[in-house]
Design a protein around this motif. Structure first.
Motif, short mmCIF file in Angstrom:
data_model
loop_
_atom_site.label_atom_id
_atom_site.label_comp_id
_atom_site.label_asym_id
_atom_site.label_seq_id
_atom_site.Cartn_x
_atom_site.Cartn_y
_atom_site.Cartn_z
N GLY A 1 -6.48 -1.45 -6.01
CA GLY A 1 -7.64 -1.03 -5.25
C GLY A 1 -7.36 0.18 -4.39
O GLY A 1 -6.31 0.84 -4.53
N GLY A 2 -8.26 0.47 -3.48
CA GLY A 2 -8.11 1.62 -2.61
C GLY A 2 -8.74 1.36 -1.26
O GLY A 2 -9.60 0.48 -1.10
N ALA A 3 -8.33 2.14 -0.26
CA ALA A 3 -8.87 2.00 1.09
C ALA A 3 -8.64 3.29 1.86
O ALA A 3 -7.82 4.14 1.46
CB ALA A 3 -8.23 0.82 1.82
N ILE A 4 -9.35 3.45 2.97
CA ILE A 4 -9.15 4.60 3.85
C ILE A 4 -9.02 4.11 5.29
O ILE A 4 -9.55 3.06 5.67
CB ILE A 4 -10.30 5.62 3.75
N ASP A 5 -8.29 4.88 6.10
CA ASP A 5 -8.21 4.71 7.54
C ASP A 5 -8.75 5.98 8.20
O ASP A 5 -8.50 7.09 7.70
CB ASP A 5 -6.76 4.49 8.01
N VAL B 1 7.89 3.18 5.50
CA VAL B 1 8.52 4.48 5.60
C VAL B 1 7.42 5.54 5.66
O VAL B 1 6.48 5.51 4.85
CB VAL B 1 9.46 4.77 4.40
N SER B 2 7.52 6.44 6.62
CA SER B 2 6.56 7.53 6.75
C SER B 2 7.26 8.85 6.52
O SER B 2 8.26 9.16 7.18
CB SER B 2 5.93 7.51 8.16
N ILE B 3 6.79 9.62 5.55
CA ILE B 3 7.41 10.89 5.18
C ILE B 3 6.46 12.03 5.52
O ILE B 3 5.41 12.18 4.88
CB ILE B 3 7.77 10.92 3.69
N PRO B 4 6.74 12.83 6.54
CA PRO B 4 5.84 13.93 6.91
C PRO B 4 5.88 15.05 5.86
O PRO B 4 6.93 15.38 5.32
CB PRO B 4 6.38 14.41 8.26
N LEU B 5 4.73 15.63 5.58
CA LEU B 5 4.61 16.75 4.64
C LEU B 5 4.00 17.93 5.38
O LEU B 5 2.97 17.80 6.03
CB LEU B 5 3.73 16.36 3.45
N GLY B 6 4.60 19.08 5.29
CA GLY B 6 4.09 20.25 5.95
C GLY B 6 4.53 20.31 7.41
O GLY B 6 5.19 19.41 7.92
N GLU C 1 0.82 -1.20 0.00
CA GLU C 1 0.00 0.00 0.00
C GLU C 1 0.86 1.26 0.00
O GLU C 1 1.95 1.29 0.57
CB GLU C 1 -0.95 0.02 1.20
N VAL C 2 0.37 2.28 -0.68
CA VAL C 2 0.97 3.61 -0.68
C VAL C 2 -0.10 4.57 -0.21
O VAL C 2 -1.20 4.62 -0.77
CB VAL C 2 1.46 3.99 -2.09
N GLY C 3 0.19 5.31 0.85
CA GLY C 3 -0.86 6.12 1.46
C GLY C 3 -0.45 7.57 1.68
O GLY C 3 0.73 7.91 1.77
N LYS D 1 -6.32 8.56 6.44
CA LYS D 1 -5.34 8.20 5.42
C LYS D 1 -6.07 7.61 4.22
O LYS D 1 -7.00 6.80 4.37
CB LYS D 1 -4.34 7.19 5.96
N VAL D 2 -5.67 8.03 3.04
CA VAL D 2 -6.16 7.46 1.79
C VAL D 2 -5.04 6.60 1.21
O VAL D 2 -3.89 7.06 1.10
CB VAL D 2 -6.57 8.55 0.78
N LYS D 3 -5.36 5.35 0.85
CA LYS D 3 -4.32 4.40 0.44
C LYS D 3 -4.63 3.81 -0.94
O LYS D 3 -5.77 3.45 -1.23
CB LYS D 3 -4.21 3.27 1.46
N MET D 4 -3.58 3.72 -1.75
CA MET D 4 -3.66 2.97 -2.99
C MET D 4 -3.09 1.58 -2.72
O MET D 4 -2.00 1.44 -2.15
CB MET D 4 -2.85 3.66 -4.10
#
Length: 319
Positions: free
Chosen positions: A125-129, A307-312, A27-29, A45-48
């Protein structure tokens, strides 16, 4: 069962509604979190989803019947009746049909193993948390979340379906047939290929859409030693089929800095007391397991790597 055919006489057993499903994906979120007040925060979170493989086995019915003690003649026949379906969507997993013993006809071919093919994505597909946390006290934080609300559509070209609707008979007066029957009934394998005798259907390729196993998580954590040590409890409900799997996990996390965390956990409901876990966060990299692997008798295994990359920049709440 034992090694003597007399241990197998008088069987008249039926198994219905057994299911096995393996679902593997990457998954990429992209996630977002915001402080509503100085105590309340919400996030999502929106995930591909990149589907690696999905294998689903439905055993509708297995019936095993053997003659009673003292039977002879025509009643020396034992039988195994099977009604099952296997759906496989993957580039990585292949289900070849090989000959069963001495080749006589096309009926001697059935799926008898799982082979590894080439790595690739067989579906998308897709998913949300969704989640929320509330700081009830200065050191006590409560949280709740719902994870993996989504689906994967598996492509037609990477999907095959195999079925079995057969009755196999064995002559218990014939030593070779007798031994074959005992080996099948006493195999102890989750995927008993010789019993199921699944055959791939011609032109069975079709796309499939499978929903994810969604999860509800409720947690509480308490900070000690100036937030250097955090202890917590976590309830997890995985909405699996045919029933929801419940788990209660206790954990302790050492976090001397935000960039370096080490955690250990122990889960009490699943896994027969062997569900220890370890996790590590180093900068933006994290890895861990809450169900460690302890050999072939392990009932549950779960691991994660990412890996989690913070944005902003993080925003503080304004009163």
């Amino acid at each position: 069962f034992g090694d003597n055919i007399s241990d197998y006489l008088g069987i008249n057993e039926t198994i219905n509604g057994q299911k096995l499903e393996i679902n593997s994906y990457a998954e990429v979120g992209l996630g977002f979190a915001r402080n509503i007040t100085d105590r309340l925060a919400v996030g999502g979170k929106v995930k591909m989803l990149l589907g690696i493989g999905n294998l689903k086995l439905n055993i509708n019915r297995i019936h095993v019947e053997t003659p009673s003690v003292g039977s002879s003649g025509m009643t020396s026949k034992a039988s195994i009746q099977v009604d099952a379906t296997l759906e496989n969507s993957s580039k990585l997993l292949e289900l070849p049909e090989n000959e069963s013993g001495e080749f006589i006809s096309e009926t001697d071919f059935y799926i008898d193993e799982i082979d590894f093919g080439s790595f690739g994505f067989a579906g998308y597909g897709g998913a949300i948390d969704l989640g929320v946390s509330y700081k009830l006290l200065d050191k006590l934080t409560l949280s709740a979340s719902v994870l993996d609300l989504g689906f994967i559509k598996w492509s037609k070209s990477n999907t095959s379906i195999a079925r079995a609707n057969t009755e196999q008979t064995y002559d218990l007066l014939d030593p070779a047939s007798q031994q074959e029957f005992m080996n099948i009934v006493n195999s102890g394998e989750i995927l008993n290929y010789d019993m199921l005798k699944l055959k791939t259907e011609e032109a069975s390729e079709k796309s499939r859409t499978r929903g994810l196993t969604s999860t509800m998580v409720l947690g509480a954590e308490y900070a000690l030693l100036n937030d250097w040590l955090v202890v917590g409890a976590l309830y997890t409900g995985r909405f699996a089929k045919p029933k929801t799997l419940n788990e209660l996990t206790f954990s302790a996390c050492i976090r001397p800095t935000n960039a370096f965390n080490v955690a250990a956990s122990y889960s009490v409901l699943q896994g027969a007391g062997k569900t220890f876990g370890l996790a590590l966060k180093l900068g933006s990299f994290f890895a861990g397991t809450d169900y460690m692997f302890f050999g072939k008798n392990t009932k549950n295994v779960n691991a994660y790597l990412g890996v989690s990359i913070p944005l902003g920049k993080q925003k503080t709440a304004e009163n």
